[in-house]
Design an enzyme around this catalytic site. Structure first.
Site, PDB file in Angstrom:
ATOM      1  N   ASP A 112       0.824  -1.217   0.000  1.00 36.85           N
ATOM      2  CA  ASP A 112       0.000   0.000   0.000  1.00 36.85           C
ATOM      3  C   ASP A 112       0.861   1.271   0.000  1.00 36.85           C
ATOM      4  O   ASP A 112       2.085   1.205   0.132  1.00 36.85           O
ATOM      5  CB  ASP A 112      -0.960  -0.002   1.206  1.00 36.85           C
ATOM      6  CG  ASP A 112      -0.269  -0.356   2.526  1.00 36.85           C
ATOM      7  OD1 ASP A 112       0.982  -0.318   2.582  1.00 36.85           O
ATOM      8  OD2 ASP A 112      -0.976  -0.674   3.489  1.00 36.85           O
ATOM      9  N   ASN A 155      -7.214  -2.071  14.165  1.00 44.16           N
ATOM     10  CA  ASN A 155      -8.625  -2.251  13.790  1.00 44.16           C
ATOM     11  C   ASN A 155      -8.786  -3.451  12.857  1.00 44.16           C
ATOM     12  O   ASN A 155      -9.788  -3.603  12.192  1.00 44.16           O
ATOM     13  CB  ASN A 155      -9.178  -0.986  13.121  1.00 44.16           C
ATOM     14  CG  ASN A 155      -8.540  -0.709  11.772  1.00 44.16           C
ATOM     15  OD1 ASN A 155      -7.568  -1.352  11.382  1.00 44.16           O
ATOM     16  ND2 ASN A 155      -9.083   0.250  11.050  1.00 44.16           N
ATOM     17  N   HIS A 209      -7.140  -4.138  10.101  1.00 50.27           N
ATOM     18  CA  HIS A 209      -6.894  -4.018   8.651  1.00 50.27           C
ATOM     19  C   HIS A 209      -5.636  -4.793   8.249  1.00 50.27           C
ATOM     20  O   HIS A 209      -4.718  -5.001   9.041  1.00 50.27           O
ATOM     21  CB  HIS A 209      -6.815  -2.550   8.207  1.00 50.27           C
ATOM     22  CG  HIS A 209      -5.628  -1.784   8.668  1.00 50.27           C
ATOM     23  ND1 HIS A 209      -5.649  -0.422   8.842  1.00 50.27           N
ATOM     24  CD2 HIS A 209      -4.360  -2.168   8.983  1.00 50.27           C
ATOM     25  CE1 HIS A 209      -4.460  -0.012   9.232  1.00 50.27           C
ATOM     26  NE2 HIS A 209      -3.667  -1.055   9.332  1.00 50.27           N
ATOM     27  N   GLU A 265      -9.612  -1.512   5.236  1.00 51.65           N
ATOM     28  CA  GLU A 265     -10.229  -1.191   6.515  1.00 51.65           C
ATOM     29  C   GLU A 265     -11.456  -2.074   6.746  1.00 51.65           C
ATOM     30  O   GLU A 265     -11.969  -2.691   5.795  1.00 51.65           O
ATOM     31  CB  GLU A 265     -10.643   0.294   6.501  1.00 51.65           C
ATOM     32  CG  GLU A 265      -9.483   1.267   6.252  1.00 51.65           C
ATOM     33  CD  GLU A 265      -8.597   1.514   7.472  1.00 51.65           C
ATOM     34  OE1 GLU A 265      -8.284   0.545   8.198  1.00 51.65           O
ATOM     35  OE2 GLU A 265      -8.209   2.668   7.697  1.00 51.65           O
TER      36      GLU A 265
HETATM   37  P1  PGA Z   1       2.366  -1.680  12.715  1.00 52.82           P
HETATM   38  O1  PGA Z   1       1.218  -1.438  11.654  1.00 52.82           O
HETATM   39  O2  PGA Z   1       3.248  -2.747  12.175  1.00 52.82           O
HETATM   40  O3  PGA Z   1       3.058  -0.340  12.810  1.00 52.82           O
HETATM   41  O4  PGA Z   1       1.695  -2.079  13.993  1.00 52.82           O
HETATM   42  C1  PGA Z   1       0.538  -2.516  11.121  1.00 52.82           C
HETATM   43  C2  PGA Z   1      -0.573  -2.051  10.229  1.00 52.82           C
HETATM   44  O5  PGA Z   1      -1.164  -0.993  10.493  1.00 52.82           O
HETATM   45  O6  PGA Z   1      -0.891  -2.766   9.264  1.00 52.82           O
END
Ligand code: PGA
Length: 248
Positions: A67, A136, A138, A143
């Site tokens: 992404d 959350n 995702h 999302e």
């Molecule tokens: P993080 O993010 O590795 O910084 O916890 C993971 C994500 O948001 O997919």
């Protein structure tokens, strides 16, 4: 689904890097799907070390990133282009022409996403996709509520995600409201998937994703349907799935 519980973050990172190295040793021209965020940083450090020691070469490897924020240029310090360059690509021997990251500054974002899907197909699909997981639930920037049939596309970021990522920006208003992401169907087409999670704040969401009901409001739950997923957790992230009574 194979679940590996590592004793800590360093061990989780090493195990993940070892699986990638093994994949490349098995197939030099592997197509990797890579992720950003805090979680894979240790894994990238291990890959850089292994490449510098001559234990692995990325010369024939292709990388697609999950992404990118919309509206940020490649040189913005908050872009995932920048993250990948600083944390991995500039330290390893990958050929620049084999790196594919969505351009968040493209004029036509929809076309940019369609082209990205086309490039994945041209390379005969992703062999090994690395994923982190958001608080959350995702994966990528898919999302809660994202369709299980979704392909690479522009999306709106939720307030929860923007708040979680605020720490990288000077303020919440600087966090982009839109992003481009591989879709859930795109991710599910990868031949193998490795999901990483670390820290106790991820324990509940990991239990929901791996052991709960499969539904679009829990995007990572779709991984339960994939035939070849390895989940690598540190002990803290595995805290709830290790309890005798699991969340429903
Ligand atoms: P993080 O993010 O590795 O910084 O916890 C993971 C994500 O948001 O997919």
């Amino acid at each position: 689904m194979k679940i590996i519980i590592a004793k800590n973050y360093q061990s989780m990172s090493r195990k993940a890097a070892d699986l990638i190295i093994r994949q490349i040793q098995m197939k030099k021209n592997s197509v990797l799907g890579l992720a950003t965020g805090n979680t894979p940083l240790g894994m990238y450090k291990n890959l850089v070390r292994a490449c510098k020691k001559g234990e692995v070469s990325f010369k024939k490897t292709t990388a697609f990133n999950l992404d990118e924020y919309a509206g940020l240029s490649e040189n913005s310090k908050n872009s995932y282009h920048y993250y990948m360059r600083e944390n991995l690509f500039k330290h390893i021997d990958i050929d620049k022409k084999n790196i594919f990251i969505l351009n968040g500054a493209a004029k036509n974002l929809k076309k940019e996403c369609e082209n990205f899907e086309k490039m994945i197909k041209e390379r005969k699909g992703i062999d090994l996709q690395i994923l982190g997981i958001g608080l959350n639930d995702h994966i990528g920037f898919n999302e809660p509520g994202s369709s299980f049939k979704s392909k690479t596309r522009p999306v709106n970021l939720t307030t929860a995600t923007r708040k979680a990522n605020r720490k990288y920006f000077s303020g919440i208003n600087e966090v982009p409201k839109k992003a481009l992401t591989m879709g859930l169907a795109t991710i599910m087409r990868a031949k193998k998937i490795i999901l990483l999670a670390s820290g106790k704040e991820k324990a509940e969401i990991i239990a929901k994703a791996l052991k709960g009901k499969i539904k679009p409001t829990v995007p990572a739950s779709i991984l339960q349907k994939h035939p070849d997923v390895t989940v690598i957790l540190d002990k803290e992230a595995a805290g709830i799935i290790l309890l005798p009574k699991l969340v429903k």
